[in-house]
Design an enzyme around this catalytic site. Structure first.
Site, short mmCIF file in Angstrom:
data_model
loop_
_atom_site.label_atom_id
_atom_site.label_comp_id
_atom_site.label_asym_id
_atom_site.label_seq_id
_atom_site.Cartn_x
_atom_site.Cartn_y
_atom_site.Cartn_z
N GLY A 183 -5.37 0.43 2.12
CA GLY A 183 -4.96 1.40 3.34
C GLY A 183 -5.49 2.64 3.09
O GLY A 183 -5.58 3.21 1.94
N ALA A 187 -13.96 15.82 -4.60
CA ALA A 187 -13.60 16.19 -6.11
C ALA A 187 -14.61 15.46 -6.99
O ALA A 187 -15.29 15.98 -8.05
CB ALA A 187 -12.11 16.10 -6.56
N ARG A 206 -10.82 -4.09 3.69
CA ARG A 206 -10.18 -5.00 2.85
C ARG A 206 -11.20 -6.06 2.65
O ARG A 206 -12.05 -6.54 3.77
CB ARG A 206 -8.95 -5.64 3.59
CG ARG A 206 -7.95 -4.59 3.57
CD ARG A 206 -6.36 -5.11 3.45
NE ARG A 206 -5.55 -3.91 3.12
CZ ARG A 206 -4.88 -3.06 3.83
NH1 ARG A 206 -5.21 -3.12 5.11
NH2 ARG A 206 -4.10 -2.36 3.34
N ASP A 258 -2.72 -0.59 -5.45
CA ASP A 258 -2.44 -1.52 -6.46
C ASP A 258 -3.45 -2.84 -6.20
O ASP A 258 -3.89 -3.33 -7.09
CB ASP A 258 -1.10 -2.00 -6.75
CG ASP A 258 -0.28 -2.59 -5.94
OD1 ASP A 258 -0.63 -2.58 -4.85
OD2 ASP A 258 0.73 -3.04 -6.18
N THR A 280 -2.42 6.00 -1.54
CA THR A 280 -1.50 5.46 -0.57
C THR A 280 -0.38 6.18 -0.06
O THR A 280 0.08 7.01 -0.74
CB THR A 280 -1.28 3.92 -1.04
OG1 THR A 280 0.11 3.44 -0.34
CG2 THR A 280 -0.49 4.17 -2.45
N ASP A 300 2.51 4.97 0.41
CA ASP A 300 3.60 4.27 0.09
C ASP A 300 4.42 4.76 -1.22
O ASP A 300 5.45 4.73 -1.42
CB ASP A 300 3.53 2.93 0.06
CG ASP A 300 2.94 2.33 1.36
OD1 ASP A 300 3.28 2.96 2.39
OD2 ASP A 300 2.32 1.24 1.19
N ASP A 360 4.09 3.57 -4.09
CA ASP A 360 4.39 2.53 -4.60
C ASP A 360 3.69 2.18 -5.95
O ASP A 360 3.47 0.74 -6.32
CB ASP A 360 4.56 1.22 -3.63
CG ASP A 360 2.97 1.02 -3.01
OD1 ASP A 360 2.10 1.82 -3.38
OD2 ASP A 360 3.01 -0.08 -2.42
N ARG A 369 5.96 -0.39 3.20
CA ARG A 369 5.84 -2.03 2.71
C ARG A 369 7.28 -1.83 2.12
O ARG A 369 8.33 -1.87 2.57
CB ARG A 369 4.69 -2.09 1.77
CG ARG A 369 3.39 -1.95 2.62
CD ARG A 369 2.33 -2.79 1.77
NE ARG A 369 1.72 -1.90 0.92
CZ ARG A 369 0.60 -2.06 0.33
NH1 ARG A 369 -0.07 -3.18 0.47
NH2 ARG A 369 0.05 -1.40 -0.67
P1 ADP Z 1 -4.40 -1.36 -1.60
O1 ADP Z 1 -5.35 -1.17 -2.61
O2 ADP Z 1 -4.04 -0.26 -0.57
O3 ADP Z 1 -3.29 -2.33 -2.12
P2 ADP Z 1 -5.00 -4.25 -0.53
O4 ADP Z 1 -4.25 -4.99 -1.52
O5 ADP Z 1 -5.33 -4.88 0.76
O6 ADP Z 1 -4.96 -2.79 -0.66
O7 ADP Z 1 -6.44 -4.38 -1.68
C1 ADP Z 1 -7.74 -3.89 -1.14
C2 ADP Z 1 -8.95 -4.82 -1.84
O8 ADP Z 1 -8.81 -4.69 -2.96
C3 ADP Z 1 -8.62 -6.20 -1.13
O9 ADP Z 1 -9.22 -6.26 0.21
C4 ADP Z 1 -9.72 -6.78 -2.28
O10 ADP Z 1 -11.08 -6.78 -1.92
C5 ADP Z 1 -9.26 -6.14 -3.50
N1 ADP Z 1 -8.41 -6.81 -4.04
C6 ADP Z 1 -6.93 -6.77 -3.96
N2 ADP Z 1 -6.37 -7.53 -4.90
C7 ADP Z 1 -7.09 -8.20 -5.58
C8 ADP Z 1 -6.99 -9.10 -6.64
N3 ADP Z 1 -5.94 -9.55 -7.11
N4 ADP Z 1 -8.25 -9.43 -7.28
C9 ADP Z 1 -9.48 -8.93 -6.96
N5 ADP Z 1 -9.40 -8.11 -5.72
C10 ADP Z 1 -8.61 -7.60 -4.97
#
Ligand code: ADP
Length: 323
Positions: A11, A22, A72, A103, A126, A128, A130, A172
């Site tokens: 996100g 930076a 994503r 995360d 993010t 959030d 979180d 979330r």
């Molecule tokens: P955020 O980073 O905001 O939490 P997402 O959870 O959608 O957002 O994660 C972003 C991208 O990071 C995913 O589309 C994927 O490419 C990668 N990713 C997320 N979780 C994993 C995982 N467990 N293992 C490998 N890549 C991951």
């Protein structure tokens, strides 16, 4: 270390551009080339990578969103996808990677580090807030202020029409954004996932408010609340009480945009400089965080292992003051 990459993933959040700026400027300062990877891990897989010089990041510190865009990426969840990413890193002579994201993005960075020995440093981006290991994430402060201003605006119309509003705030499974925006916006009640919601308690708040002479009221609902979203809560209240004619406003993606606050710009700027320092010092599998005003480095896994604890005191204060 001669060349590093920077990407934004998951996100988007206001302040990501300040973070990119930076990393580019700090890298250039240290004589390193910085490559911008477009559309997160998807761009890394596709080789969508371009050189970013200090002038390429001019005039972006004040802009929301991310000039690198974000995405994503499904293949990155798989070992094969990450092997392709590692091959692209080699093909583009990238010696290290800065990942700005949440995360989920950190899970990907950690896998890249563990499976291929690629030096990776995370920066928390993010709205959030979180992520463990850091008191604040880049974008949270801006989103908080956006949500607060939206509540202010709704208060004007709520007061003019004697209305009850349910305002849904993002976050979330984390209620921090809703709690702080609600406290700052003077909401009558705040419903967040960290605290069990009883519809009868919310009805009591509304009845007490009416009895105390309030003609309009605002209830903030975190999108991940255990009682459901703002529509579900308003429906349940209508079914069980005399409060049948209420209004629902979902702030939604409005909260993601806008020019970042000074706090988020400064946070992203400090974190970006620190992330480049960390790579130069041979660090990997770490995230940059802020703890008690200090910029720190901690393991990427802190992001999900040490989630910030819920501040019960703040919710209590909001409820006392909402009476
Ligand atoms: P955020 O980073 O905001 O939490 P997402 O959870 O959608 O957002 O994660 C972003 C991208 O990071 C995913 O589309 C994927 O490419 C990668 N990713 C997320 N979780 C994993 C995982 N467990 N293992 C490998 N890549 C991951």
């Amino acid at each position: 270390m001669k060349r590093i990459g920077v990407l934004t993933s998951g996100g988007d959040s206001p302040g990501m551009n300040a973070g990119i700026r930076a990393v580019v400027r700090a890298g250039t300062y240290h004589g390193i080339e910085v490559m911008g990877i477009h559309r997160g891990y998807q761009g890394l897989l596709d080789g969508d990578i371009t050189l970013l010089g200090p002038r390429d990041v001019s005039g972006i510190i004040n802009r929301g969103g991310t000039i690198l865009r974000t995405a994503r990426c499904k293949p990155f969840y798989e070992v094969e996808g990450r092997a392709t990413a590692a091959a692209q890193m080699t093909a583009h002579y990238l010696d290290g990677l800065v990942v700005i994201g949440g995360d989920g993005s950190y899970h990907g960075a950690l896998a890249l580090h563990e499976e291929h020995g690629i030096p990776c440093i995370g920066m928390p981006g993010t709205i959030d807030n979180d992520i463990g290991g850091t008191d604040y994430t880049i974008g949270f402060d801006t989103a908080m202020n956006t949500a607060m201003k939206a509540i202010d605006n709704l208060r004007d119309t709520a007061a003019s029409h004697d209305r009850i509003f349910f305002v849904e705030v993002m976050g979330r499974e984390c209620g921090q954004l809703a709690m702080i925006a609600g406290l700052a916006g003077g909401a009558e009640d705040i419903l967040i996932p960290e605290s069990l919601t009883e519809i009868s308690d919310v009805i009591a708040v509304l009845r007490n408010g009416r009895a105390a002479g309030k003609s309009s009221m605002i209830i903030v609902v975190a999108e991940g609340d255990d009682a459901g979203d703002a529509f579900a809560v308003s429906k349940a209240i209508a079914a069980e009480s005399e409060f049948k004619d209420t209004r629902v406003t979902v702030l939604g993606h409005l909260q993601r945009g806008g020019s970042p606050t000074a706090f988020d710009r400064v946070l992203a700027s400090r974190m970006g400089v620190h992330a480049v320092d960390a790579l130069l010092q041979g660090e990997s599998g770490k995230m940059v965080g802020i703890q008690s005003q200090d910029i720190v480095l901690c393991p990427l896994a802190s992001a999900w292992e040490k989630k910030s604890s819920f501040d019960e005191d703040m919710l209590r204060a909001a409820r006392i003051l909402g009476t």
